[in-house]
Design a protein around this motif. Structure first.
Motif, PDB file in Angstrom:
ATOM      1  N   PRO A  86     -56.490 -12.908 -10.281  1.00  0.00           N
ATOM      2  CA  PRO A  86     -57.649 -12.360  -9.580  1.00  0.00           C
ATOM      3  C   PRO A  86     -57.899 -12.984  -8.210  1.00  0.00           C
ATOM      4  CG  PRO A  86     -58.356 -13.807 -11.338  1.00  0.00           C
ATOM      5  CD  PRO A  86     -56.867 -13.686 -11.439  1.00  0.00           C
ATOM      6  N   SER A  87     -57.419 -14.173  -7.974  1.00  0.00           N
ATOM      7  CA  SER A  87     -57.688 -14.815  -6.689  1.00  0.00           C
ATOM      8  C   SER A  87     -56.379 -15.278  -6.046  1.00  0.00           C
ATOM      9  CB  SER A  87     -58.631 -16.009  -6.869  1.00  0.00           C
ATOM     10  OG  SER A  87     -57.965 -17.052  -7.533  1.00  0.00           O
ATOM     11  N   THR A  88     -56.499 -15.668  -4.793  1.00  0.00           N
ATOM     12  CA  THR A  88     -55.341 -16.131  -4.047  1.00  0.00           C
ATOM     13  C   THR A  88     -54.793 -17.436  -4.620  1.00  0.00           C
ATOM     14  OG1 THR A  88     -56.338 -15.160  -2.094  1.00  0.00           O
ATOM     15  CG2 THR A  88     -54.515 -16.657  -1.729  1.00  0.00           C
ATOM     16  N   ASP A 137     -61.551 -16.456  -0.619  1.00  0.00           N
ATOM     17  CA  ASP A 137     -61.789 -15.122  -1.157  1.00  0.00           C
ATOM     18  C   ASP A 137     -63.270 -14.803  -1.080  1.00  0.00           C
ATOM     19  OD1 ASP A 137     -59.126 -14.865  -1.774  1.00  0.00           O
ATOM     20  OD2 ASP A 137     -59.365 -15.616  -3.808  1.00  0.00           O
ATOM     21  N   GLU A 178     -66.228 -12.600  -2.617  1.00  0.00           N
ATOM     22  CA  GLU A 178     -66.592 -11.791  -3.757  1.00  0.00           C
ATOM     23  C   GLU A 178     -67.464 -10.635  -3.306  1.00  0.00           C
ATOM     24  OE1 GLU A 178     -68.234 -13.857  -7.048  1.00  0.00           O
ATOM     25  OE2 GLU A 178     -66.901 -15.571  -6.790  1.00  0.00           O
ATOM     26  N   ASP A 189     -54.928 -18.448  -7.723  1.00  0.00           N
ATOM     27  CA  ASP A 189     -54.200 -18.175  -8.961  1.00  0.00           C
ATOM     28  C   ASP A 189     -52.776 -17.727  -8.659  1.00  0.00           C
ATOM     29  OD1 ASP A 189     -56.284 -18.801 -10.656  1.00  0.00           O
ATOM     30  OD2 ASP A 189     -57.067 -16.755 -10.693  1.00  0.00           O
TER      31      ASP A 189
END
Length: 91
Positions: free
Chosen positions: A27-29, A84, A86, A31
């Motif tokens: 879901p995120s950079t 990131d 949201e 990760d």
């Protein structure tokens, strides 16, 4: 002894498949960055396993190059990455 190499290949393949899922579904950079580092580590383990299996030490130079490139790439991405954002829900 052949069974040991087969088990090692199966485990490395399973690890690569799991890491690829995390790389694509992260879901995120960060990760995705951790998954990419893990994939490089699994690749290095596979190269080391191949070197032990084939008794060929010429591929070990690629381990050093891959480790250096991976380290520099990870540090530069972590240093210059944009946080990131949201999406906020409006009511």
């Amino acid at each position: 002894m052949t069974y040991v190499w087969i088990v090692a290949a199966v485990m490395l393949s399973a690890a690569a498949a799991i890491v690829m899922f995390r790389l694509l579904a992260g879901p995120s950079t960060l990760d995705r960055l951790v998954a990419l580092d893990t994939l490089v580590a699994v690749t290095m383990c596979a190269i080391g396993t191949w070197a032990a299996f084939s008794l060929d030490t010429t591929v070990t130079y690629s381990l050093t190059a891959l480790a250096l490139i991976s380290f520099v790439g990870s540090v530069s991405v972590a240093r210059f990455r944009v946080p990131d954002v949201e999406k906020r829900r409006t009511r």
